[in-house]
Design a protein around this motif. Structure first.
Motif, PDB file in Angstrom:
ATOM      1  N   UNK A  78       0.822  -1.204   0.000  1.00 22.33           N
ATOM      2  CA  UNK A  78       0.000   0.000   0.000  1.00 22.33           C
ATOM      3  C   UNK A  78       0.861   1.261   0.000  1.00 22.33           C
ATOM      4  N   UNK A  79       1.929   1.260   0.797  1.00 26.86           N
ATOM      5  CA  UNK A  79       2.827   2.423   0.834  1.00 26.86           C
ATOM      6  C   UNK A  79       3.499   2.625  -0.520  1.00 26.86           C
ATOM      7  N   UNK A  80       3.882   1.520  -1.161  1.00 18.49           N
ATOM      8  CA  UNK A  80       4.523   1.616  -2.469  1.00 18.49           C
ATOM      9  C   UNK A  80       3.555   2.137  -3.524  1.00 18.49           C
ATOM     10  N   UNK A  81       2.286   1.720  -3.459  1.00 15.04           N
ATOM     11  CA  UNK A  81       1.275   2.199  -4.419  1.00 15.04           C
ATOM     12  C   UNK A  81       0.974   3.674  -4.185  1.00 15.04           C
ATOM     13  N   UNK A  82       0.841   4.057  -2.922  1.00  4.86           N
ATOM     14  CA  UNK A  82       0.467   5.435  -2.591  1.00  4.86           C
ATOM     15  C   UNK A  82       1.478   6.446  -3.106  1.00  4.86           C
ATOM     16  N   UNK A  83       2.736   6.034  -3.203  1.00  6.30           N
ATOM     17  CA  UNK A  83       3.757   6.995  -3.637  1.00  6.30           C
ATOM     18  C   UNK A  83       3.511   7.463  -5.072  1.00  6.30           C
ATOM     19  N   UNK A  84       2.824   6.650  -5.890  1.00  3.98           N
ATOM     20  CA  UNK A  84       2.587   7.046  -7.274  1.00  3.98           C
ATOM     21  C   UNK A  84       1.530   8.144  -7.388  1.00  3.98           C
ATOM     22  N   UNK A  85       0.626   8.224  -6.413  1.00  2.00           N
ATOM     23  CA  UNK A  85      -0.290   9.368  -6.359  1.00  2.00           C
ATOM     24  C   UNK A  85       0.517  10.654  -6.309  1.00  2.00           C
ATOM     25  N   UNK A  86       1.518  10.671  -5.435  1.00  2.00           N
ATOM     26  CA  UNK A  86       2.316  11.882  -5.232  1.00  2.00           C
ATOM     27  C   UNK A  86       3.293  12.116  -6.379  1.00  2.00           C
ATOM     28  N   UNK A  87       3.773  11.043  -7.012  1.00  4.17           N
ATOM     29  CA  UNK A  87       4.744  11.199  -8.098  1.00  4.17           C
ATOM     30  C   UNK A  87       4.119  11.915  -9.295  1.00  4.17           C
ATOM     31  N   UNK A  88       2.975  11.437  -9.764  1.00  5.69           N
ATOM     32  CA  UNK A  88       2.350  12.100 -10.904  1.00  5.69           C
ATOM     33  C   UNK A  88       1.748  13.441 -10.494  1.00  5.69           C
ATOM     34  N   UNK A  89       1.315  13.560  -9.242  1.00  4.63           N
ATOM     35  CA  UNK A  89       0.832  14.837  -8.749  1.00  4.63           C
ATOM     36  C   UNK A  89       1.920  15.896  -8.853  1.00  4.63           C
TER      37      UNK A  89
END
Length: 447
Positions: free
Chosen positions: A278-289
């Motif tokens: 979940x932590x690894x997936x959540x980081x992609x929200x912030x990356x493209x943001x």
């Protein structure tokens, strides 16, 4: 007005140019990143809740109380930073926060967690007003949206960085304490660099509206002749569209606040990933943001248009949010969920980056020297929204599930869309103002 300077206060009496200005802007952005990174808890929240035998509702109460402290802090230190300088309050707050992060390792009870989070939040509230003021100070309007796109690297980049670090190191260390040791060490190293590098503009320079770097020589000449007016917070508070902009974007960012505080927990409970996944997936929200914040900011700067870019991003974000709600509860492969969360974060960035420049310029048109006060107001309102998230989310999730809460967040985004129309500034065509201006030359925008 500034009084006796402290040893770390360095004041510029001429506006910097070239690489020197970019360096000072980088230091302000780094300071915001450090302040935001030091407050990160979402990546390890499931582990922390388990070890402290803490419910989601209890954490919501802790988060809401700490956010109150942060909101009060932002309102207090915003006007003080306009009067006495940004650096005076920012630097000590960063070092105090780093010490509190190390203190998180010693937490063994819910009460202890509450105390430390309140202290952390109060100190962190200083950063949003002071660093936003510094970013405005070192970014002429022609590059303002891109500069604030980088400024949001504080809350956005720190979320991405914290989730990335947790995803990489939790399988190695297996403890939430390890993440706070890493946070404290990274923050302390950055604080030392900031201590010896950060600068303030003089009060006379902070009172200028600078449209482009080509006007710097004229600004520096004019500064020597101008009389300085004392900034007053009420000049910001009495302007209606400042309130509509801050309240509108705070409602729009309900989803952002949810992912920031509960992102890992949301993915664990709604889609049944384990904590490191979940932590690894959540980081992609912030990356493209982060990527879209910069791209949308660059486009907004090139067009010199803020409202239309933010409006389009908001409409697309809300439409996608309602689709995202339909995914809750389904079994979705990890790679597919990365795509979904990335798109969600990316669309929010399109709306938020240009809004930052829009808000800064609207506040600047009221009185240039009141930037920290304006951003202190934003810090207060966004934290009130954070309190609402912390208190209401556990109740709504318990009654209707995560889908119900995301629907509430989408409706918040929908409310923002008409409020964009209250902002001052062009929609489709930019007209270059006669700048630079002194505070006495800034038009009255209250009517």
């Amino acid at each position: 007005m500034t009084g006796r300077r402290l040893f770390y206060e360095r004041e510029l009496t001429e506006y910097p140019v070239g690489g020197r200005r970019v360096w000072f802007l980088f230091i302000a952005i780094l300071a915001n990143f450090v302040a935001s990174y030091e407050a990160q808890i979402s990546p390890v929240l499931p582990l922390l809740m388990r070890d402290l035998h803490m419910t989601l509702g209890q954490y919501g109460e802790i988060a809401s109380i700490s956010v109150v402290a942060s909101a009060v802090s932002a309102m207090i230190f915003g006007p003080l930073a306009d009067r006495y300088g940004r650096v005076r309050f920012l630097v000590p707050s960063l070092f105090l926060t780093a010490a509190c992060v190390y203190g998180m390792v010693l937490i063994h009870s819910v009460t202890a967690l509450l105390i430390v989070r309140i202290i952390l939040a109060f100190i962190e509230g200083v950063a949003i007003a002071t660093t936003a003021g510094l970013v405005r100070d070192f970014s002429p309007r022609t590059g303002r949206a891109l500069a604030f796109g980088f400024w949001t690297f504080g809350p956005v980049g720190s979320n991405f960085f914290a989730n990335a670090v947790a995803g990489a190191t939790l399988p190695i260390f297996h403890t939430w304490q390890s993440q706070f040791v890493i946070e404290g060490s990274v923050a302390l190293a950055a604080c030392i660099l900031i201590l010896f590098s950060i600068h303030d503009l003089s009060p006379q320079l902070r009172a200028k509206v600078i449209d482009s770097v080509e006007e710097v020589d004229a600004v520096n000449r004019q500064v020597r002749r101008d009389q300085l007016e004392e900034p007053r917070m009420r000049e910001i508070l009495r302007v209606p569209h400042v309130w509509t902009l801050t309240m509108g974007i705070s409602l729009f960012l309900l989803t952002y606040l949810t992912i920031q505080s509960f992102g890992t927990t949301f993915l664990v409970q709604a889609f049944h990933y384990d904590t490191s996944q979940a932590a690894a997936i959540a980081k992609y929200f912030w990356l493209l943001n982060l990527a879209t914040l910069l791209i949308a900011g660059w486009i907004s700067d090139r067009l010199r248009l803020r409202k239309i870019v933010s409006f389009v991003g908001a409409v697309l974000s809300v439409l996608y949010m309602f689709y995202f709600v339909s995914l809750v509860g389904q079994t979705i492969p990890e790679g597919q969920m990365i795509l979904y969360t990335s798109l969600l974060g990316g669309l929010f960035g399109v709306a938020y980056g240009p809004w930052c420049a829009l808000f800064s310029e609207n506040a600047e048109d009221i009185k240039p020297s009141l930037q920290s006060a304006a951003w202190g107001l934003f810090g207060f309102v966004i934290r009130v929204a954070g309190i609402a998230v912390a208190l209401c989310l556990p109740v709504v999730v318990a009654l209707g599930g995560w889908g119900a809460w995301l629907t509430v967040s989408a409706v918040g985004g929908l409310i923002y869309i008409p409020l964009v129309f209250t902002a001052k500034g062009p929609w489709f065509r930019f007209q270059r103002p006669m700048l630079p201006m002194s505070e006495s030359q800034v038009p009255n925008v209250e009517d």
